[in-house]
Structure formats: structure tokens, C-alpha cells
Design a protein around this motif. Sequence first.
Motif: not given
Length: 187
Positions: A41, A43, A65, A68, A74, A77, A85-87, A107, A109-110
Motif C-alpha cells: 500500500m 499513501v 475502489e 473507507l 480505519k 490502517l 479516506a479513499r482506497f 493499494g 490510499l488517499q
Amino acid sequence: MVSTNRLLMGLPAGALALIALGAPGLAAHAEELATSFSRTMIVVRDLQASKHFYTYALGCTLQREVELTDATTKAQLGIPMTRRARFAVVVPKAMLHGKARTTAGIGLLQLDDPPASPLLRPINDGLSIGEHVMALRTNDIATVFARLQELGARIAIPPVTSPDGKQIELIVYDPDGVRIHVDQRPD
């Protein structure tokens, strides 16, 4: 009789490392600990830009997509419930002897308020402790290179053939500064 898994759980980290290194007398238990790589993953600052980089330039497929929202995910992570958070998961397309193969996902993760800035040090400056480096294989490095150039990606090393002629490799940085080695082999 104590199960092997229960026995191994009680071992200190140093003993587990010896097992992983194949220490004499412990090799029989190492096979039971075999694992496979399932996902890494990263970020990212901009999920859309990263998805485009990995799908368009590197030929990965978007597997899923989601936003989260659940507390368990959460917590796993380390993301506070108050942060958005978008994944997304992208998966390299793997073909071996003409058959599609399942591979590990990447992965992306934003977070709504991204952490520290990306890695933007000079190209080919030494790697840092804990730095993430990926290696991907392609069957068309010329197209990958052209697409990377089209996107304005930071190319560290353009395609070069190994001295034995068995592979062509390029090195590029993704939009967030992750170093990626892309190679093509004649298999």
C-alpha cells in the motif's frame, strides 16, 4: 502435544528470524510459515492521478475502489474516524505461458489531509532506510516507456539492456516518489 503454531507464537523475534534464515534444526518448521505476497500500500496525494499512472502507463487493472468508512478498517490502517479516506487496489496483469495469473495488488490510499510531502530528492540519490521500491514486469517495455514519457513521469533510468541481454529494465518514480523498476524478459 503443543501445536507448532502455538509453539512458534511464543518464540522471540530473534528465533523466528533464525527460522526464516534456515537455521539448522529449525528448518522443518519454516515450511509451515510459508507465506505469499498479497498487497502493498502507498499513501498517495491524488488518487485519480495515481490510478491513471498505474493503469494507463503500467497496464495494471483497477480491482476495486471504495471510501473507507468502517471503524475496524480505519483502526487497522491507523486512520482516525474523523478523516476521510479513499482506497483503490490496482493489480498488475500477469500472463505466464499464455495464461492469466493472480498477482499481488498495489493499494493506493488517499487521505483528506495528506501527510508529509512526497519523496522529491534528486533522481538516483541514495535510497533511505524503510523506503519503498517496487519491481514490475511487462511484456512491452517500449509502450510503457512511451506512456511514462507522455505522462511526464520522472524517469531515473531509461530502458537499458542488461549485459547478458536477458532483460531490459527502466526505473521510474510514481506521482508520489515511489521508485519502480520495470523490466521485460524474453519469457
